[in-house]
Scaffold this motif. Structure first.
Motif, PDB file in Angstrom:
ATOM      1  N   MET A   1       1.282 -11.316   3.832  1.00 11.95           N
ATOM      2  CA  MET A   1       2.604 -10.804   3.543  1.00 11.95           C
ATOM      3  C   MET A   1       2.719  -9.403   4.137  1.00 11.95           C
ATOM      4  O   MET A   1       1.878  -8.550   3.894  1.00 11.95           O
ATOM      5  CB  MET A   1       2.816 -10.771   2.016  1.00 11.95           C
ATOM      6  N   THR A   2       3.763  -9.170   4.913  1.00  4.99           N
ATOM      7  CA  THR A   2       3.980  -7.862   5.528  1.00  4.99           C
ATOM      8  C   THR A   2       4.500  -6.879   4.482  1.00  4.99           C
ATOM      9  O   THR A   2       4.914  -7.270   3.390  1.00  4.99           O
ATOM     10  CB  THR A   2       5.006  -7.963   6.674  1.00  4.99           C
ATOM     11  N   ASP A   3       4.486  -5.600   4.850  1.00  5.89           N
ATOM     12  CA  ASP A   3       4.989  -4.574   3.937  1.00  5.89           C
ATOM     13  C   ASP A   3       6.467  -4.792   3.620  1.00  5.89           C
ATOM     14  O   ASP A   3       6.912  -4.580   2.495  1.00  5.89           O
ATOM     15  CB  ASP A   3       4.790  -3.179   4.534  1.00  5.89           C
ATOM     16  N   GLN A   4       7.228  -5.240   4.614  1.00  4.48           N
ATOM     17  CA  GLN A   4       8.656  -5.489   4.396  1.00  4.48           C
ATOM     18  C   GLN A   4       8.856  -6.680   3.456  1.00  4.48           C
ATOM     19  O   GLN A   4       9.711  -6.647   2.572  1.00  4.48           O
ATOM     20  CB  GLN A   4       9.348  -5.743   5.727  1.00  4.48           C
ATOM     21  N   ASP A   5       8.053  -7.735   3.636  1.00  5.94           N
ATOM     22  CA  ASP A   5       8.126  -8.888   2.730  1.00  5.94           C
ATOM     23  C   ASP A   5       7.754  -8.491   1.307  1.00  5.94           C
ATOM     24  O   ASP A   5       8.372  -8.936   0.344  1.00  5.94           O
ATOM     25  CB  ASP A   5       7.203 -10.014   3.207  1.00  5.94           C
ATOM     26  N   SER A 107       2.199  -1.866  -5.498  1.00  2.00           N
ATOM     27  CA  SER A 107       2.731  -3.179  -5.100  1.00  2.00           C
ATOM     28  C   SER A 107       1.639  -4.062  -4.516  1.00  2.00           C
ATOM     29  O   SER A 107       1.525  -5.240  -4.856  1.00  2.00           O
ATOM     30  CB  SER A 107       3.856  -3.016  -4.077  1.00  2.00           C
ATOM     31  N   ARG A 108       0.848  -3.493  -3.624  1.00  2.00           N
ATOM     32  CA  ARG A 108      -0.240  -4.269  -2.995  1.00  2.00           C
ATOM     33  C   ARG A 108      -1.267  -4.732  -4.025  1.00  2.00           C
ATOM     34  O   ARG A 108      -1.694  -5.886  -4.019  1.00  2.00           O
ATOM     35  CB  ARG A 108      -0.927  -3.427  -1.924  1.00  2.00           C
ATOM     36  N   LYS A 109      -1.669  -3.812  -4.917  1.00  2.00           N
ATOM     37  CA  LYS A 109      -2.668  -4.176  -5.922  1.00  2.00           C
ATOM     38  C   LYS A 109      -2.111  -5.225  -6.881  1.00  2.00           C
ATOM     39  O   LYS A 109      -2.831  -6.133  -7.291  1.00  2.00           O
ATOM     40  CB  LYS A 109      -3.119  -2.931  -6.698  1.00  2.00           C
ATOM     41  N   ALA A 110      -0.852  -5.093  -7.251  1.00  2.00           N
ATOM     42  CA  ALA A 110      -0.235  -6.070  -8.164  1.00  2.00           C
ATOM     43  C   ALA A 110      -0.171  -7.445  -7.509  1.00  2.00           C
ATOM     44  O   ALA A 110      -0.416  -8.457  -8.172  1.00  2.00           O
ATOM     45  CB  ALA A 110       1.153  -5.607  -8.574  1.00  2.00           C
ATOM     46  N   LEU A 111       0.141  -7.493  -6.227  1.00  2.00           N
ATOM     47  CA  LEU A 111       0.196  -8.784  -5.530  1.00  2.00           C
ATOM     48  C   LEU A 111      -1.187  -9.431  -5.496  1.00  2.00           C
ATOM     49  O   LEU A 111      -1.325 -10.629  -5.768  1.00  2.00           O
ATOM     50  CB  LEU A 111       0.740  -8.614  -4.117  1.00  2.00           C
ATOM     51  N   ARG A 112      -2.212  -8.650  -5.188  1.00  2.00           N
ATOM     52  CA  ARG A 112      -3.579  -9.201  -5.170  1.00  2.00           C
ATOM     53  C   ARG A 112      -3.980  -9.714  -6.550  1.00  2.00           C
ATOM     54  O   ARG A 112      -4.542 -10.802  -6.678  1.00  2.00           O
ATOM     55  CB  ARG A 112      -4.572  -8.145  -4.688  1.00  2.00           C
TER      56      ARG A 112
END
Length: 129
Positions: A1-5, A107-112
């Motif tokens: 997933m890209t940063d924009q996504d 955001s990145r950590k929450a997605l992981r």
């Protein structure tokens, strides 16, 4: 997933959070309140159901305890939609860049973590024989 996504997904998460209240019965309105003109549209928005958002929500709440500064920035920006960021950053005593970095990192950590939670919940089923 890209940063924009990821950013789009987090904005959708904010909408998802704000629509959770639509799943509860409406609060009864008193007589005086009925006589007052309404300040919002009478049409109720749809409250989408999403297991993916529910897992992400679990991850956000779990990480908020671990990373409170980042969690506050994420929640103010994506869930509550507070703007302008410059004012928020100044009130928190950080630069605008730091504020955005905290939001992105969270955001990145929450997605992981959401992906880990999803795998844990949809793991192998046990059969008792």
């Amino acid at each position: 997933m890209t940063d924009q996504d990821l950013s789009s997904f987090c904005l959708e998460y904010g909408v998802w959070c704000r629509t959770r209240r639509l799943l509860a019965p409406p609060v009864p309105v008193g007589i005086l309140a009925r006589l007052q003109p309404r300040k919002f549209a009478s049409e109720i928005p749809d409250a989408p159901m999403s297991a993916e958002m529910a897992y992400f929500n679990m991850a956000v709440h779990a990480l908020s305890d671990e990373l409170p500064e980042c969690g506050i920035c994420f929640t103010l920006y994506h869930v509550h939609g507070f703007r302008p960021v410059k004012v928020l950053a100044a009130a928190m005593g950080v630069s605008t860049r730091t504020f955005y970095d905290r939001v992105q990192r969270f955001s990145r950590k929450a997605l992981r973590l959401a992906l880990v939670i999803e795998r844990a919940h949809s793991g192998p089923t046990m059969s008792i024989t």
